[in-house]
Design a protein around this motif. Sequence first.
Motif, PDB file in Angstrom:
ATOM      1  N   UNK A  85       0.931  -1.239  -0.104  1.00 31.22           N
ATOM      2  CA  UNK A  85       0.114  -0.061   0.060  1.00 31.22           C
ATOM      3  C   UNK A  85       0.935   1.240   0.143  1.00 31.22           C
ATOM      4  N   UNK A  86       2.125   1.403   0.801  1.00 25.30           N
ATOM      5  CA  UNK A  86       2.909   2.501   0.933  1.00 25.30           C
ATOM      6  C   UNK A  86       4.098   2.329  -0.001  1.00 25.30           C
ATOM      7  N   UNK A  87       4.555   1.290  -0.411  1.00 26.48           N
ATOM      8  CA  UNK A  87       5.839   1.254  -1.074  1.00 26.48           C
ATOM      9  C   UNK A  87       5.609   0.864  -2.610  1.00 26.48           C
ATOM     10  N   UNK A  88       6.608   1.469  -3.331  1.00 29.73           N
ATOM     11  CA  UNK A  88       6.318   1.113  -4.808  1.00 29.73           C
ATOM     12  C   UNK A  88       7.954   1.296  -5.448  1.00 29.73           C
ATOM     13  N   UNK A  89       7.932   0.897  -6.555  1.00 29.09           N
ATOM     14  CA  UNK A  89       9.317   0.886  -7.143  1.00 29.09           C
ATOM     15  C   UNK A  89       8.857   1.554  -8.549  1.00 29.09           C
ATOM     16  N   UNK A 103      17.449   5.333 -14.065  1.00 26.39           N
ATOM     17  CA  UNK A 103      17.150   5.238 -12.580  1.00 26.39           C
ATOM     18  C   UNK A 103      16.319   4.157 -12.151  1.00 26.39           C
ATOM     19  N   UNK A 104      16.262   3.771 -10.835  1.00 28.91           N
ATOM     20  CA  UNK A 104      15.247   2.841 -10.198  1.00 28.91           C
ATOM     21  C   UNK A 104      15.199   3.181  -8.840  1.00 28.91           C
ATOM     22  N   UNK A 105      14.164   3.850  -8.409  1.00 29.50           N
ATOM     23  CA  UNK A 105      13.847   4.415  -7.288  1.00 29.50           C
ATOM     24  C   UNK A 105      12.661   3.533  -6.567  1.00 29.50           C
ATOM     25  N   UNK A 106      12.974   3.740  -5.070  1.00 24.86           N
ATOM     26  CA  UNK A 106      11.858   3.214  -4.178  1.00 24.86           C
ATOM     27  C   UNK A 106      11.089   4.545  -3.595  1.00 24.86           C
ATOM     28  N   UNK A 107       9.938   4.254  -3.512  1.00 25.90           N
ATOM     29  CA  UNK A 107       8.928   5.271  -2.788  1.00 25.90           C
ATOM     30  C   UNK A 107       8.259   4.857  -1.623  1.00 25.90           C
ATOM     31  N   UNK A 108       8.210   5.702  -0.698  1.00 27.05           N
ATOM     32  CA  UNK A 108       7.496   5.451   0.608  1.00 27.05           C
ATOM     33  C   UNK A 108       6.403   6.439   0.437  1.00 27.05           C
ATOM     34  N   UNK A 109       4.966   6.090   0.043  1.00 27.06           N
ATOM     35  CA  UNK A 109       3.864   6.915  -0.170  1.00 27.06           C
ATOM     36  C   UNK A 109       3.195   6.993   1.225  1.00 27.06           C
ATOM     37  N   UNK A 110       2.946   8.674   1.495  1.00 24.82           N
ATOM     38  CA  UNK A 110       2.145   9.101   2.764  1.00 24.82           C
ATOM     39  C   UNK A 110       1.170  10.017   2.097  1.00 24.82           C
TER      40      UNK A 110
END
Length: 155
Positions: free
Chosen positions: A52-56, A75-82
Amino acid sequence: MKKIILAAAICLMAVLGAQAKSSNLAFGIGFNYGTKFDQAGIGAKLQAGITRNFRIEPEFIYFFKNKGVETFDINCNFHYVVRLAPKVDFYPLAGLSYSNWSDDFDHSENRFGVNLGAGLEVRLANNVGFFLEERGQLVSDFSQSVASLGLKFRF
């Protein structure tokens, strides 16, 4: 070249693996600005929710030639969505970067680095939104700040 293909393949496999677990997939296009050589650029990204909160997010950015230098980034980034509001999300990001710089004298430099930054997304409709992102790209001898503004389409 083998390193580029390997990095792209790892990001793609991670996205496809995340997609198998989630229907949260999005494609984005954006305008970018890199500070190292004052370059404007265009980019494309694919986002896949892992939880739910993590995406690549694998991403490719091409920076237009300026000051005799042409650049591209993978680039290859990881997001923590708030979630900040019903249609507004904030995300810190961290990831890996591969950058290539070439000049008018057929000299080329390739470097791996790290991305650290944050972004903001606003959903305009169920499947469309825009994003604003700022990150530091920490690369030996070529570190820069990269700002992005674009549209995201969820499917």
